[in-house]
Design a protein around this motif. Structure first.
Motif, short mmCIF file in Angstrom:
data_model
loop_
_atom_site.label_atom_id
_atom_site.label_comp_id
_atom_site.label_asym_id
_atom_site.label_seq_id
_atom_site.Cartn_x
_atom_site.Cartn_y
_atom_site.Cartn_z
N ILE A 1 0.86 -1.16 -0.05
CA ILE A 1 -0.06 -0.17 -0.02
C ILE A 1 0.83 1.17 -0.02
CG2 ILE A 1 -1.73 1.37 1.15
CD1 ILE A 1 -2.57 -1.35 2.40
N THR A 2 0.54 2.09 -0.94
CA THR A 2 1.47 3.56 -1.02
C THR A 2 0.45 4.54 -1.23
OG1 THR A 2 3.46 4.33 -2.03
CG2 THR A 2 1.98 2.89 -3.39
N GLN A 3 1.03 5.66 -1.51
CA GLN A 3 0.50 6.86 -2.12
C GLN A 3 0.96 7.44 -3.21
OE1 GLN A 3 0.77 9.69 0.95
NE2 GLN A 3 -0.82 8.77 2.33
N LYS A 4 0.04 8.01 -4.07
CA LYS A 4 0.53 8.69 -5.14
C LYS A 4 -0.23 9.86 -5.50
CE LYS A 4 -2.47 7.17 -8.97
NZ LYS A 4 -2.41 6.50 -10.43
N ASN A 5 0.35 10.86 -6.15
CA ASN A 5 -0.13 12.23 -6.55
C ASN A 5 -0.76 12.01 -7.50
OD1 ASN A 5 -0.62 14.85 -7.28
ND2 ASN A 5 1.01 15.61 -6.01
N ARG A 6 -2.22 12.53 -7.78
CA ARG A 6 -3.06 12.08 -9.07
C ARG A 6 -2.54 13.10 -9.97
NH1 ARG A 6 -9.27 11.90 -7.07
NH2 ARG A 6 -9.39 9.56 -5.96
N HIS A 7 -2.17 14.51 -9.68
CA HIS A 7 -1.89 15.46 -10.59
C HIS A 7 -0.56 15.15 -11.48
CE1 HIS A 7 -5.19 18.23 -9.63
NE2 HIS A 7 -4.93 18.09 -8.33
N ASN A 8 0.32 14.54 -10.59
CA ASN A 8 1.68 14.26 -11.05
C ASN A 8 1.81 13.03 -11.88
OD1 ASN A 8 2.77 16.40 -10.23
ND2 ASN A 8 3.70 15.65 -8.25
N THR A 9 1.13 11.91 -11.35
CA THR A 9 1.05 10.76 -12.06
C THR A 9 -0.36 10.24 -12.09
OG1 THR A 9 1.25 9.58 -9.90
CG2 THR A 9 3.27 9.63 -11.24
N PRO A 10 -1.05 10.76 -13.28
CA PRO A 10 -2.41 10.32 -13.41
C PRO A 10 -2.63 8.79 -14.13
CG PRO A 10 -1.55 11.65 -15.31
CD PRO A 10 -0.55 11.74 -14.41
N SER A 11 -1.42 8.29 -14.58
CA SER A 11 -1.40 7.03 -15.13
C SER A 11 -1.33 5.95 -13.92
CB SER A 11 -0.53 6.72 -16.36
OG SER A 11 0.81 6.98 -15.64
N ARG A 12 -1.29 4.58 -14.24
CA ARG A 12 -1.14 3.58 -13.40
C ARG A 12 0.38 3.68 -12.95
NH1 ARG A 12 -5.26 -0.95 -12.83
NH2 ARG A 12 -6.91 0.26 -13.26
N LEU A 13 0.54 3.23 -11.48
CA LEU A 13 1.92 3.29 -11.03
C LEU A 13 2.64 2.02 -11.09
CD1 LEU A 13 3.71 5.28 -9.59
CD2 LEU A 13 2.76 4.41 -7.48
N ASP A 14 3.92 1.80 -11.47
CA ASP A 14 4.46 0.53 -11.65
C ASP A 14 5.89 0.67 -10.93
OD1 ASP A 14 2.75 -0.76 -13.20
OD2 ASP A 14 3.48 -0.20 -15.01
N LEU A 15 6.18 -0.09 -9.62
CA LEU A 15 7.29 0.05 -9.05
C LEU A 15 7.98 -1.25 -9.05
CD1 LEU A 15 6.05 2.36 -6.27
CD2 LEU A 15 7.52 3.06 -8.11
N ARG A 16 9.47 -1.30 -8.77
CA ARG A 16 9.93 -2.55 -8.58
C ARG A 16 10.01 -2.63 -6.79
NH1 ARG A 16 13.35 -5.62 -11.91
NH2 ARG A 16 14.99 -5.91 -10.16
N LYS A 17 9.37 -3.75 -6.42
CA LYS A 17 9.44 -4.07 -5.14
C LYS A 17 9.97 -5.49 -4.90
CE LYS A 17 7.34 -0.61 -2.88
NZ LYS A 17 7.86 -0.08 -1.85
N PHE A 18 10.24 -5.85 -3.58
CA PHE A 18 10.50 -7.22 -3.25
C PHE A 18 9.31 -8.23 -2.96
CE2 PHE A 18 11.51 -10.73 -0.45
CZ PHE A 18 12.56 -11.26 -1.06
N CYS A 19 8.90 -9.19 -3.76
CA CYS A 19 7.95 -10.27 -3.64
C CYS A 19 8.31 -11.26 -2.50
CB CYS A 19 7.56 -10.65 -4.92
SG CYS A 19 6.29 -12.07 -4.74
N ARG A 20 7.78 -11.43 -1.50
CA ARG A 20 8.15 -12.37 -0.76
C ARG A 20 7.90 -13.91 -0.95
NH1 ARG A 20 4.17 -10.15 3.88
NH2 ARG A 20 2.28 -11.19 3.33
#
Length: 86
Positions: free
Chosen positions: A34-53
């Motif tokens: 769970i994270t936060q994003k700014n609607r104005h700066n990133t209107p598209s979907r967010l993709d991040l590299r994270k560790f999958c347990r």
């Protein structure tokens, strides 16, 4: 200055490799962050590299369409979070 809608929204990131491979007996679930994003700066979907347990490696986690809303519980006088599936 009054704000209309909340600019920062909470989003759920889900492991894309777990979703593509499906949940099997070796993998007990799908990794979510769970994270936060700014609607104005990133209107598209967010993709991040994270560790999958469950995959035991760093993978791309993509935003899914569930949104978290903060709801004020009047009986307890505390804020709580709820998932809305749309």
């Amino acid at each position: 200055m009054a704000k209309g809608k909340d600019i920062r929204v909470r989003v759920i990131l889900e492991c894309t490799s777990c979703v593509q491979n499906g949940v099997n007996k070796e993998s007990p679930g799908i990794a979510r962050y769970i994270t936060q994003k700014n609607r104005h700066n990133t209107p598209s979907r967010l993709d991040l590299r994270k560790f999958c347990r469950y995959c035991h490696k760093h993978t791309i986690h993509g935003e899914i369409k569930k949104e978290i809303e903060r709801v004020f519980d009047l009986s307890k006088g505390q804020e709580k979070e709820e998932l809305n599936i749309s």
